[in-house]
Design a protein around this motif. Structure first.
Motif, PDB file in Angstrom:
ATOM      1  N   THR A  15       6.396   5.206  -3.516  1.00  0.00           N
ATOM      2  CA  THR A  15       5.625   5.605  -4.686  1.00  0.00           C
ATOM      3  C   THR A  15       4.859   6.860  -4.269  1.00  0.00           C
ATOM      4  OG1 THR A  15       4.072   4.837  -6.371  1.00  0.00           O
ATOM      5  CG2 THR A  15       3.659   4.079  -4.126  1.00  0.00           C
ATOM      6  N   PRO A  16       4.757   7.864  -5.172  1.00  0.00           N
ATOM      7  CA  PRO A  16       4.246   9.177  -4.731  1.00  0.00           C
ATOM      8  C   PRO A  16       2.873   9.097  -4.074  1.00  0.00           C
ATOM      9  CG  PRO A  16       5.163   9.324  -6.946  1.00  0.00           C
ATOM     10  CD  PRO A  16       5.171   7.868  -6.584  1.00  0.00           C
ATOM     11  N   ALA A  17       1.992   8.252  -4.621  1.00  0.00           N
ATOM     12  CA  ALA A  17       0.658   8.099  -4.039  1.00  0.00           C
ATOM     13  C   ALA A  17       0.098   6.799  -4.580  1.00  0.00           C
ATOM     14  CB  ALA A  17      -0.229   9.276  -4.440  1.00  0.00           C
ATOM     15  N   PHE A  18      -0.990   6.312  -3.994  1.00  0.00           N
ATOM     16  CA  PHE A  18      -1.532   5.013  -4.390  1.00  0.00           C
ATOM     17  C   PHE A  18      -2.013   5.019  -5.831  1.00  0.00           C
ATOM     18  CE2 PHE A  18      -5.146   2.141  -4.980  1.00  0.00           C
ATOM     19  CZ  PHE A  18      -4.513   0.936  -4.734  1.00  0.00           C
ATOM     20  N   ASP A  19      -1.531   4.049  -6.622  1.00  0.00           N
ATOM     21  CA  ASP A  19      -2.004   3.818  -7.978  1.00  0.00           C
ATOM     22  C   ASP A  19      -1.915   2.317  -8.196  1.00  0.00           C
ATOM     23  OD1 ASP A  19      -2.314   4.982 -10.990  1.00  0.00           O
ATOM     24  OD2 ASP A  19      -0.986   3.229 -10.953  1.00  0.00           O
ATOM     25  N   ALA A  20      -3.061   1.681  -8.471  1.00  0.00           N
ATOM     26  CA  ALA A  20      -3.139   0.219  -8.463  1.00  0.00           C
ATOM     27  C   ALA A  20      -2.167  -0.410  -9.458  1.00  0.00           C
ATOM     28  CB  ALA A  20      -4.572  -0.227  -8.747  1.00  0.00           C
TER      29      ALA A  20
ATOM     30  N   THR B  53      -6.214  -6.049  -7.271  1.00  0.00           N
ATOM     31  CA  THR B  53      -6.675  -7.320  -7.853  1.00  0.00           C
ATOM     32  C   THR B  53      -7.190  -7.082  -9.270  1.00  0.00           C
ATOM     33  OG1 THR B  53      -7.383  -7.967  -5.621  1.00  0.00           O
ATOM     34  CG2 THR B  53      -8.160  -9.323  -7.454  1.00  0.00           C
ATOM     35  N   GLU B  54      -7.978  -6.037  -9.417  1.00  0.00           N
ATOM     36  CA  GLU B  54      -8.565  -5.710 -10.716  1.00  0.00           C
ATOM     37  C   GLU B  54      -7.464  -5.349 -11.726  1.00  0.00           C
ATOM     38  OE1 GLU B  54     -11.637  -6.057 -11.602  1.00  0.00           O
ATOM     39  OE2 GLU B  54     -11.242  -5.274 -13.622  1.00  0.00           O
ATOM     40  N   ALA B  55      -6.481  -4.572 -11.260  1.00  0.00           N
ATOM     41  CA  ALA B  55      -5.400  -4.139 -12.165  1.00  0.00           C
ATOM     42  C   ALA B  55      -4.573  -5.315 -12.653  1.00  0.00           C
ATOM     43  CB  ALA B  55      -4.503  -3.119 -11.457  1.00  0.00           C
ATOM     44  N   ASN B  56      -4.549  -6.387 -11.884  1.00  0.00           N
ATOM     45  CA  ASN B  56      -3.744  -7.561 -12.267  1.00  0.00           C
ATOM     46  C   ASN B  56      -4.619  -8.728 -12.701  1.00  0.00           C
ATOM     47  OD1 ASN B  56      -1.158  -8.720 -12.642  1.00  0.00           O
ATOM     48  ND2 ASN B  56      -1.404  -9.904 -10.753  1.00  0.00           N
ATOM     49  N   ARG B  57      -5.852  -8.423 -13.126  1.00  0.00           N
ATOM     50  CA  ARG B  57      -6.787  -9.490 -13.493  1.00  0.00           C
ATOM     51  C   ARG B  57      -6.198 -10.408 -14.572  1.00  0.00           C
ATOM     52  NH1 ARG B  57     -11.615 -10.559 -12.005  1.00  0.00           N
ATOM     53  NH2 ARG B  57     -11.797  -8.615 -10.866  1.00  0.00           N
TER      54      ARG B  57
ATOM     55  N   GLU C 248       0.597   0.867 -10.722  1.00  0.00           N
ATOM     56  CA  GLU C 248       1.976   1.115 -10.292  1.00  0.00           C
ATOM     57  C   GLU C 248       2.347   0.211  -9.109  1.00  0.00           C
ATOM     58  OE1 GLU C 248       4.298   2.504 -11.703  1.00  0.00           O
ATOM     59  OE2 GLU C 248       5.769   3.227 -10.236  1.00  0.00           O
ATOM     60  N   VAL C 249       1.385  -0.036  -8.237  1.00  0.00           N
ATOM     61  CA  VAL C 249       1.635  -0.974  -7.132  1.00  0.00           C
ATOM     62  C   VAL C 249       2.006  -2.339  -7.700  1.00  0.00           C
ATOM     63  CG1 VAL C 249       0.523  -2.278  -5.265  1.00  0.00           C
ATOM     64  CG2 VAL C 249       0.281   0.218  -5.361  1.00  0.00           C
ATOM     65  N   CYS C 250       1.242  -2.810  -8.671  1.00  0.00           N
ATOM     66  CA  CYS C 250       1.528  -4.111  -9.289  1.00  0.00           C
ATOM     67  C   CYS C 250       2.938  -4.129  -9.882  1.00  0.00           C
ATOM     68  CB  CYS C 250       0.529  -4.412 -10.410  1.00  0.00           C
ATOM     69  SG  CYS C 250      -1.143  -4.711  -9.822  1.00  0.00           S
ATOM     70  N   ARG C 251       3.259  -3.051 -10.634  1.00  0.00           N
ATOM     71  CA  ARG C 251       4.561  -3.006 -11.302  1.00  0.00           C
ATOM     72  C   ARG C 251       5.703  -3.053 -10.276  1.00  0.00           C
ATOM     73  NH1 ARG C 251       8.601  -0.105 -12.696  1.00  0.00           N
ATOM     74  NH2 ARG C 251       8.024   1.707 -11.455  1.00  0.00           N
ATOM     75  N   LEU C 252       5.550  -2.290  -9.191  1.00  0.00           N
ATOM     76  CA  LEU C 252       6.619  -2.216  -8.192  1.00  0.00           C
ATOM     77  C   LEU C 252       6.748  -3.516  -7.398  1.00  0.00           C
ATOM     78  CD1 LEU C 252       6.157   1.464  -6.987  1.00  0.00           C
ATOM     79  CD2 LEU C 252       8.203   0.500  -8.062  1.00  0.00           C
ATOM     80  N   VAL C 253       5.627  -4.128  -7.056  1.00  0.00           N
ATOM     81  CA  VAL C 253       5.688  -5.403  -6.330  1.00  0.00           C
ATOM     82  C   VAL C 253       6.461  -6.420  -7.162  1.00  0.00           C
ATOM     83  CG1 VAL C 253       4.325  -7.373  -5.518  1.00  0.00           C
ATOM     84  CG2 VAL C 253       3.594  -5.034  -4.974  1.00  0.00           C
ATOM     85  N   ASP C 254       6.131  -6.469  -8.457  1.00  0.00           N
ATOM     86  CA  ASP C 254       6.786  -7.403  -9.361  1.00  0.00           C
ATOM     87  C   ASP C 254       8.274  -7.078  -9.485  1.00  0.00           C
ATOM     88  OD1 ASP C 254       7.660  -8.967 -11.466  1.00  0.00           O
ATOM     89  OD2 ASP C 254       5.886  -8.644 -12.699  1.00  0.00           O
ATOM     90  N   ALA C 255       8.582  -5.816  -9.773  1.00  0.00           N
ATOM     91  CA  ALA C 255       9.971  -5.428 -10.068  1.00  0.00           C
ATOM     92  C   ALA C 255      10.862  -5.516  -8.838  1.00  0.00           C
ATOM     93  CB  ALA C 255      10.007  -4.011 -10.638  1.00  0.00           C
TER      94      ALA C 255
ATOM     95  N   SER D  96      -5.260 -12.715   3.786  1.00  0.00           N
ATOM     96  CA  SER D  96      -6.259 -13.329   2.917  1.00  0.00           C
ATOM     97  C   SER D  96      -7.365 -12.303   2.702  1.00  0.00           C
ATOM     98  CB  SER D  96      -6.798 -14.587   3.605  1.00  0.00           C
ATOM     99  OG  SER D  96      -7.903 -15.087   2.899  1.00  0.00           O
ATOM    100  N   HIS D  97      -7.836 -12.170   1.439  1.00  0.00           N
ATOM    101  CA  HIS D  97      -8.829 -11.125   1.164  1.00  0.00           C
ATOM    102  C   HIS D  97      -9.967 -11.652   0.277  1.00  0.00           C
ATOM    103  CE1 HIS D  97     -10.388  -7.084   0.533  1.00  0.00           C
ATOM    104  NE2 HIS D  97     -10.409  -7.332  -0.764  1.00  0.00           N
ATOM    105  N   SER D  98      -9.622 -12.231  -0.854  1.00  0.00           N
ATOM    106  CA  SER D  98     -10.613 -12.816  -1.757  1.00  0.00           C
ATOM    107  C   SER D  98      -9.916 -13.966  -2.467  1.00  0.00           C
ATOM    108  CB  SER D  98     -11.085 -11.778  -2.779  1.00  0.00           C
ATOM    109  OG  SER D  98      -9.994 -11.401  -3.613  1.00  0.00           O
ATOM    110  N   ALA D  99     -10.699 -14.838  -3.089  1.00  0.00           N
ATOM    111  CA  ALA D  99     -10.091 -15.990  -3.755  1.00  0.00           C
ATOM    112  C   ALA D  99      -9.098 -15.519  -4.820  1.00  0.00           C
ATOM    113  CB  ALA D  99     -11.179 -16.867  -4.378  1.00  0.00           C
ATOM    114  N   GLU D 100      -9.468 -14.502  -5.559  1.00  0.00           N
ATOM    115  CA  GLU D 100      -8.590 -14.008  -6.625  1.00  0.00           C
ATOM    116  C   GLU D 100      -7.290 -13.451  -6.058  1.00  0.00           C
ATOM    117  OE1 GLU D 100     -11.551 -11.441  -8.595  1.00  0.00           O
ATOM    118  OE2 GLU D 100     -10.306 -11.800 -10.375  1.00  0.00           O
ATOM    119  N   TRP D 101      -7.435 -12.603  -5.022  1.00  0.00           N
ATOM    120  CA  TRP D 101      -6.267 -11.996  -4.357  1.00  0.00           C
ATOM    121  C   TRP D 101      -5.362 -13.083  -3.783  1.00  0.00           C
ATOM    122  CZ3 TRP D 101      -3.542  -7.688  -3.660  1.00  0.00           C
ATOM    123  CH2 TRP D 101      -2.760  -7.536  -2.517  1.00  0.00           C
ATOM    124  N   ASP D 102      -5.964 -13.995  -3.045  1.00  0.00           N
ATOM    125  CA  ASP D 102      -5.170 -15.062  -2.423  1.00  0.00           C
ATOM    126  C   ASP D 102      -4.439 -15.879  -3.478  1.00  0.00           C
ATOM    127  OD1 ASP D 102      -6.429 -14.042  -0.228  1.00  0.00           O
ATOM    128  OD2 ASP D 102      -7.423 -15.903   0.371  1.00  0.00           O
TER     129      ASP D 102
END
Lengths: 508, 508
Positions: free
Chosen positions: B235-240, B266-270, B242-249, B283-289
């Motif tokens: 991915t060209p550069a970090f974008d929260a 985490t916020e982008a995928n709330r 886009e990271v979510c979309r790519l992880v999923d896809a 492990s990072h936060s309850a939401e992330w985990d």
């Protein structure tokens, strides 16, 4: 040389990084890494005083022992070559090894076969070895000096050069005599890291050396355990009850065990006397799985599948790196590349049988004192394993069999192992071997020698092969016999040629 | 050279072993290993036609892209050196890089800063690059020829020699200018295998390159993913989002993420719009985990702890190799050794602070075109990292801080970082920096420059240090300031010296 890492360096780092970790357990002997490091320093000094300099050989003739690891590491410190030889051999066989390697020092356990050979430079394991070691200085030699690790200006080969040969293991005879395959520190470290990946070995790994250390199968796990700073437990030879006792007492993670050895251990612990749950190993039987912990690392879940030989440091391919693979040998270690080559050096296409050839970080440095064989085995810049394989459509590798004698029929190359494999799939065939017989028109023709367990005609046998392989590979002749003569596990091709008219092989 | 393995060889093996595995995903681009191999063959041929021979440089100026991997692998095939430079730099900074590396070919994404520099040998990413690549031949050059892998007779350096420099990454300035650290195929392969062990990477690993590839932190995982035959997603550069979309896809296994980047994802995928369960990470936060899968590999369970720098290939030590370690940097990678050295080259005892020095398989080949700096950094056969560390009683390593200027007081060496670390443990101290000031009797004396957040006297500050370090390390002077001037994350020592009377450093 900031890019070097010898086995001696690995030990020195563990002595710094793991001052309280047990490196070695062997009967009453327990050594931490700093204790092992000090003994290796003394041993290297004592060996150097006996003339063991870079390139000289040190021989071990005895059962499994922590002394094997000490001699290997001291040889690494000196740039010397260490060989743990098969102590079960006859006096004649041991005599060949001694004459071939011309070791400066031999450390041995007294045996009838070895006794007639002992002389100058022979040190008995036990009290004599301990006195010899204690006579060496515990002060490490300065860098760049003989017996000390290399300094920044050191040039290859010598102490500190990780491409120098270090371990010599005798392997099968290609030319009527055994050959000592030489493995450098660099190759051993590379192979170990591949095992760390596939076996998921980590800090705290404890390996029970319950197979013979003169074979690469046990040695490779001994060295991977050293690499990760784990604990090596030694037992003189396999004994099921003693394996149980040691696994329980030392919380062993893995032992060198397979097939009938696992059954014997299961039987020895039928009463549940020993706690074997620390053993994280392959699934084998309901009873075994119940008393151990089934491991899910790629190595264990693939039942240790793959293809290897001493000359590649141990394993060349791993089934564990190819889940769901079509080829039962799986895929190459991440540190090697593999090509399947035709006799002309060209790559055979996927689906065709060729010689398994390899390059990479774990490969051997040739055989000791065999320049002609080495040139032949590494022609074209590839190590020729002498074994046949095939790429499946998914890119994974099937081990077909040893190459042995190739049959030349017309312009075609025919490998007996491939035809034998197909013959054995016929329901009436108990065993089979394939030889080449002289043929006026085609130079050689294929002859199948078959032992039946049911009824089949020669025509049915030929048709079975014809339906499954290229037409030129089908037998032109079929001889039926009661049993195929064997040399160990493989057909005795000399006897077969003599009895069934074999001959005319290319190169012969 | 049967013991060689270049990155080009790694790719060639995957093309054989993994014919259907996706090597690269980048926007609309999806390439299997054989497809990537063919593109790299064409690219190498096209580069060779532009004069890129062994040792010549190829430069990338742009964001993350599969083109980075293609240029790296084509350079490996040619024995050339590839540099992905920081495209965010100013025209002056980029001009320095171009003048320093003198690349034969530059592939670039159009930018205001780079445009004034473009000229002969500059190829725009996109259509121009595709046309350039398509002009190369897809027929691999024969072994031993320029542009082809080395044959059996090839001698170093050149194509096929895995000790030849391959990757150049610019690192911090030691002497007022950035330096390009050179990493060979052998070093990159070694570092990758250490990561395979510690991160437990296996077939099917899918890495999202969401950090910049001109830094070793992202590059090292890109290369380890290549090593095990996994899939690299760019991915060209970090974008929260886009990271979510790519992880999923793409069912991504791991992305380059830490701290605030994880919070942003985490916020982008709330709203749980994306399925991130394929991500096996720390492990990072309850939401992330809750939205990912917490991984138990040594790398992830230690929260990626360790010590590293570009010059060692990435990581030198791993906390994951030392469960329960006293030293937060853990233990060395299984492929290196580490010593903590005093300025005279001697090893400091456990518990004392020394410079972290290293040898081993992942170490760099020096800086491009910096013979004097290279000689200084590798004096005595050890790579001097310029960072300070300490061995704890359990043999694990604590990273103390960058060495920067050493203070010489009497015969003693005092490292500002060590004293600063202790100063910052005082509850009233918000920030602190330590400098040397000229001293008639001792040559230099220690001065602490302290920013308070509570109340403390100079005497209390000195006593705090005296109780915790050797007496000669305690400050003789304390200056209080509102804030410590910074250069990036570290104190601006030039400004501090100017404002607080620093000087008299050894060697200055």
């Amino acid at each position: 040389m900031i890019d070097q890492l010898t086995l001696s360096d690995v030990l020195a780092e563990h002595a710094r990084s793991r001052p309280t970790v047990t490196a070695v357990v062997d009967g009453e002997v327990r050594l931490t890494y700093p204790e092992l490091d000090e003994r290796v320093t003394r041993l290297a000094d004592a060996l150097a005083a006996r003339g063991v300099t870079a390139g000289e050989r040190v021989l071990w003739l005895g059962r499994n022992s922590h002394v094997v690891l000490e001699l290997l590491l001291a040889s690494s410190r000196l740039g010397a070559i260490f060989c743990p030889a098969n102590w079960r051999q006859s006096t004649d066989e041991l005599s060949f090894v001694v004459a071939d390697l011309t070791p400066k020092v031999v450390v041995w356990e007294r045996s009838e076969a070895a006794a007639p050979l002992s002389g100058d430079g022979w040190i008995l394991a036990g009290a004599d070895y301990e006195a010899f070691l204690a006579g060496g200085s515990a002060v490490p030699r300065p860098e760049g000096h003989p017996g000390g690790p290399a300094g920044g200006s050191a040039q290859a080969p010598g102490p500190g050069d990780d491409s120098a040969p270090l371990l010599a293991l005798y392997t099968a005879a290609f030319d009527g005599r055994p050959n000592a395959a030489l493995l450098s520190s660099a190759a051993l470290v590379a192979h170990s890291t591949a095992l760390l990946v596939v076996r998921r070995m980590e800090d705290g790994f404890t390996f029970l050396n319950s197979g013979p250390l003169f074979h690469v199968g046990t040695m490779m796990f001994c060295l991977a355990t050293l690499q990760i700073g784990g604990t090596n437990v030694f037992t003189p030879a396999f004994d099921a009850e003693e394996v149980c006792r040691l696994v329980d007492a030392e919380r062993v993670t893995q032992a060198f065990l397979f097939g009938q050895m696992i059954d014997a251990v299961t039987e020895a612990n039928r009463d549940g006397k020993y706690d074997l749950t620390s053993l994280r190993f392959i699934s084998h039987s309901a009873e075994w799985d119940g008393m151990t912990t089934v491991d899910d690392s790629p190595w264990c879940r693939s039942k240790m599948g793959g293809y290897g030989q001493t000359e590649v440091g141990g394993m060349l391919t791993f089934l564990g790196l190819a889940p769901g693979a079509a080829g039962p040998a799986g895929r190459p270690s991440p540190l090697v590349q593999v090509r399947l080559l035709a006799p002309d050096g060209g790559e055979v296409p996927a689906g065709e049988v060729g010689e398994i050839c390899a390059r990479g970080k774990s490969l051997f440095s040739g055989y000791f004192n065999r320049p002609e064989l080495n040139a032949a085995k590494t022609r074209g810049g590839w190590h020729h394993t002498g074994d046949l394989g095939r790429r499946e459509p998914d890119g994974t590798i099937t081990f077909v069999g040893p190459m042995l004698r190739m049959i030349k029929s017309g312009n075609e190359n025919i490998y007996p192992a491939e035809v034998e494999r197909v013959l054995k799939t016929h329901p009436a065939v108990a065993d089979a071997a394939v030889i080449g017989v002289p043929d006026e028109r085609w130079r050689q023709a294929v002859k199948a020698v078959v032992a039946l367990r049911g009824e089949a005609t020669a025509e049915e046998i030929v048709e079975h092969v014809r339906a499954r392989l290229a037409p030129y590979k089908k037998p032109k002749h079929v001889d039926f016999v009661e049993a195929i003569p064997k040399k160990g596990f493989t057909p005795d091709y000399d006897a077969l040629d003599a009895a069934h008219g074999g001959g005319g092989y290319p190169g012969s």
